[in-house]
Design a protein around this motif. Structure first.
Motif, PDB file in Angstrom:
ATOM      1  N   GLU A 187       0.830  -1.206   0.000  1.00 27.65           N
ATOM      2  CA  GLU A 187       0.000   0.000   0.000  1.00 27.65           C
ATOM      3  C   GLU A 187       0.866   1.259   0.000  1.00 27.65           C
ATOM      4  OE1 GLU A 187      -3.988  -1.651   2.308  1.00 27.65           O
ATOM      5  OE2 GLU A 187      -2.221  -1.026   3.455  1.00 27.65           O
ATOM      6  N   VAL A 188       1.957   1.228   0.739  1.00 28.99           N
ATOM      7  CA  VAL A 188       2.894   2.358   0.697  1.00 28.99           C
ATOM      8  C   VAL A 188       3.483   2.490  -0.703  1.00 28.99           C
ATOM      9  CG1 VAL A 188       5.058   3.297   1.610  1.00 28.99           C
ATOM     10  CG2 VAL A 188       3.433   2.167   3.154  1.00 28.99           C
ATOM     11  N   GLU A 189       3.799   1.355  -1.332  1.00 32.57           N
ATOM     12  CA  GLU A 189       4.299   1.367  -2.708  1.00 32.57           C
ATOM     13  C   GLU A 189       3.309   2.041  -3.649  1.00 32.57           C
ATOM     14  OE1 GLU A 189       5.425  -1.847  -6.272  1.00 32.57           O
ATOM     15  OE2 GLU A 189       4.776  -2.545  -4.297  1.00 32.57           O
ATOM     16  N   LEU A 190       2.018   1.739  -3.478  1.00 31.85           N
ATOM     17  CA  LEU A 190       0.985   2.322  -4.335  1.00 31.85           C
ATOM     18  C   LEU A 190       0.874   3.832  -4.128  1.00 31.85           C
ATOM     19  CD1 LEU A 190      -1.325   1.899  -6.352  1.00 31.85           C
ATOM     20  CD2 LEU A 190      -2.827   1.411  -4.408  1.00 31.85           C
ATOM     21  N   ILE A 191       0.928   4.274  -2.871  1.00 32.91           N
ATOM     22  CA  ILE A 191       0.845   5.713  -2.584  1.00 32.91           C
ATOM     23  C   ILE A 191       2.016   6.456  -3.214  1.00 32.91           C
ATOM     24  CG2 ILE A 191       0.975   7.420  -0.732  1.00 32.91           C
ATOM     25  CD1 ILE A 191      -0.595   5.481   1.024  1.00 32.91           C
ATOM     26  N   LEU A 192       3.212   5.892  -3.078  1.00 35.95           N
ATOM     27  CA  LEU A 192       4.373   6.539  -3.677  1.00 35.95           C
ATOM     28  C   LEU A 192       4.291   6.527  -5.197  1.00 35.95           C
ATOM     29  CD1 LEU A 192       7.280   5.211  -1.402  1.00 35.95           C
ATOM     30  CD2 LEU A 192       6.115   7.415  -1.294  1.00 35.95           C
ATOM     31  N   ALA A 193       3.755   5.433  -5.766  1.00 36.58           N
ATOM     32  CA  ALA A 193       3.610   5.372  -7.226  1.00 36.58           C
ATOM     33  C   ALA A 193       2.669   6.447  -7.727  1.00 36.58           C
ATOM     34  CB  ALA A 193       3.101   3.984  -7.635  1.00 36.58           C
ATOM     35  N   GLU A 194       1.594   6.733  -6.979  1.00 34.66           N
ATOM     36  CA  GLU A 194       0.653   7.786  -7.373  1.00 34.66           C
ATOM     37  C   GLU A 194       1.343   9.140  -7.397  1.00 34.66           C
ATOM     38  OE1 GLU A 194      -2.081  11.005  -7.074  1.00 34.66           O
ATOM     39  OE2 GLU A 194      -0.809  10.335  -5.396  1.00 34.66           O
ATOM     40  N   ARG A 195       2.390   9.281  -6.613  1.00 32.22           N
ATOM     41  CA  ARG A 195       3.134  10.546  -6.552  1.00 32.22           C
ATOM     42  C   ARG A 195       4.343  10.538  -7.486  1.00 32.22           C
ATOM     43  NH1 ARG A 195       2.909  11.350   0.080  1.00 32.22           N
ATOM     44  NH2 ARG A 195       0.624  11.360   0.202  1.00 32.22           N
ATOM     45  N   GLY A 196       4.419   9.522  -8.350  1.00 33.07           N
ATOM     46  CA  GLY A 196       5.478   9.485  -9.344  1.00 33.07           C
ATOM     47  C   GLY A 196       6.769   8.836  -8.905  1.00 33.07           C
ATOM     48  N   VAL A 197       6.749   8.129  -7.770  1.00 39.04           N
ATOM     49  CA  VAL A 197       7.950   7.467  -7.259  1.00 39.04           C
ATOM     50  C   VAL A 197       7.809   5.968  -7.483  1.00 39.04           C
ATOM     51  CG1 VAL A 197       9.421   7.022  -5.252  1.00 39.04           C
ATOM     52  CG2 VAL A 197       8.261   9.239  -5.502  1.00 39.04           C
ATOM     53  N   THR A 198       8.646   5.397  -8.299  1.00 33.73           N
ATOM     54  CA  THR A 198       8.594   3.967  -8.598  1.00 33.73           C
ATOM     55  C   THR A 198       9.612   3.238  -7.736  1.00 33.73           C
ATOM     56  OG1 THR A 198       7.956   4.422 -10.892  1.00 33.73           O
ATOM     57  CG2 THR A 198       8.801   2.216 -10.397  1.00 33.73           C
ATOM     58  N   VAL A 199       9.118   2.484  -6.774  1.00 30.19           N
ATOM     59  CA  VAL A 199       9.967   1.726  -5.867  1.00 30.19           C
ATOM     60  C   VAL A 199       9.214   0.464  -5.466  1.00 30.19           C
ATOM     61  CG1 VAL A 199       9.096   2.987  -3.855  1.00 30.19           C
ATOM     62  CG2 VAL A 199      11.294   1.812  -3.712  1.00 30.19           C
ATOM     63  N   SER A 200       9.899  -0.623  -5.277  1.00 29.90           N
ATOM     64  CA  SER A 200       9.253  -1.891  -4.946  1.00 29.90           C
ATOM     65  C   SER A 200       8.923  -1.962  -3.462  1.00 29.90           C
ATOM     66  CB  SER A 200      10.161  -3.070  -5.325  1.00 29.90           C
ATOM     67  OG  SER A 200      11.279  -3.132  -4.454  1.00 29.90           O
ATOM     68  N   HIS A 201       7.926  -2.803  -3.136  1.00 22.44           N
ATOM     69  CA  HIS A 201       7.565  -2.966  -1.733  1.00 22.44           C
ATOM     70  C   HIS A 201       8.705  -3.609  -0.935  1.00 22.44           C
ATOM     71  CE1 HIS A 201       6.570  -6.974  -3.366  1.00 22.44           C
ATOM     72  NE2 HIS A 201       6.806  -7.418  -2.158  1.00 22.44           N
ATOM     73  N   GLU A 202       9.561  -4.395  -1.601  1.00 21.65           N
ATOM     74  CA  GLU A 202      10.699  -4.996  -0.903  1.00 21.65           C
ATOM     75  C   GLU A 202      11.713  -3.926  -0.493  1.00 21.65           C
ATOM     76  OE1 GLU A 202      13.245  -7.625   0.896  1.00 21.65           O
ATOM     77  OE2 GLU A 202      11.137  -7.830   0.332  1.00 21.65           O
ATOM     78  N   SER A 203      11.918  -2.929  -1.335  1.00 24.11           N
ATOM     79  CA  SER A 203      12.803  -1.831  -0.950  1.00 24.11           C
ATOM     80  C   SER A 203      12.238  -1.062   0.236  1.00 24.11           C
ATOM     81  CB  SER A 203      13.013  -0.878  -2.135  1.00 24.11           C
ATOM     82  OG  SER A 203      13.737  -1.498  -3.170  1.00 24.11           O
TER      83      SER A 203
END
Length: 236
Positions: A34-50
């Protein structure tokens, strides 16, 4: 000229993004995905494992920084223990809070006997470096043994009704336990809950005792301290 964003040594993402991910995970009860999805909506592409690795590495460090910044806790300690089922075995989460509901420390153990109580008392005394004026516990006899051996001069009240302060502080833990589908090991529970208690509590002032203006001021101060400790001093 726009200055380069602060970064942590060895990490390519700016400190602001890493601290935001840790903040979202601990304060709002979100999963890593869910944190990954929120960051993706803001243009930040990062995996949930990171994000998981960020929370493991930086969560404890941020919590230590916030612990150093908090005011001296109150002189009445409320102690309580609650069971955790980990890999099919019962463990116990020992928790201490002051009269204002501020979490002093937590400890996950596989027993709730006198030895476990004394271990928790020693941890509290070593971490806080002072003794309270009063202890409030439930009727577990192990508390009495630890009190008589380690803090005999401190007043000890035993009552299931006086200890609501400590019992209520377990609620965020129960919510996270359900959301995480139980803890996988005692070490994982200790590591996560130690960080979570401090970070979550930092953004949870006693709102019911504040006016709206006072709450907004407390919230702004909490955010200022968080930004300072996670994005400026460490990442400069």
């Amino acid at each position: 000229m726009t200055p380069e964003p602060a970064t942590y040594p060895g990490y390519r993402f700016p400190a602001e993004i890493i601290s935001q991910a840790v903040w979202l995970y601990h304060v709002f009860g979100l999963s890593f995905r869910e944190v990954e999805l929120i960051l993706a909506e803001r243009g930040v592409t990062v995996s949930h494992e990171s994000i998981r690795q960020w929370c493991l590495k930086f969560g404890a460090d941020f919590a230590r920084k916030l612990r150093r910044r908090r005011p001296k806790p109150g002189d009445t300690w409320h102690l309580d223990e609650v069971f955790l089922k980990i890999s099919g075995e019962l463990h116990y989460l020992w928790r201490a809070v002051d009269q204002h509901g501020v979490v002093l420390d937590i400890l996950v153990q596989d027993r709730r006997n006198a030895t476990a109580a004394k271990r928790f008392f020693k941890r509290l005394l070593a971490g806080l470096k002072y003794k309270p004026k009063r202890l409030v516990t439930d009727g577990l006899r192990s508390y009495g043994v630890a009190h008589r051996e380690l803090m005999p001069e401190v007043k000890h009240r035993t009552s299931r009704y006086l200890n609501n302060r400590a019992e209520n502080s377990h609620r965020p833990t129960r919510r996270r336990e359900r959301q995480m589908q139980r803890f996988k090991s005692a070490e994982q529970a200790q590591r996560f809950l130690s960080s979570h208690a401090m970070i979550y509590g930092h953004f949870r002032p006693r709102r019911h005792l504040m006016t709206a203006a006072e709450y907004r001021h407390a919230r702004a101060e909490a955010l200022r301290v968080w930004r300072q400790e996670t994005c400026v001093q460490m990442a400069a």
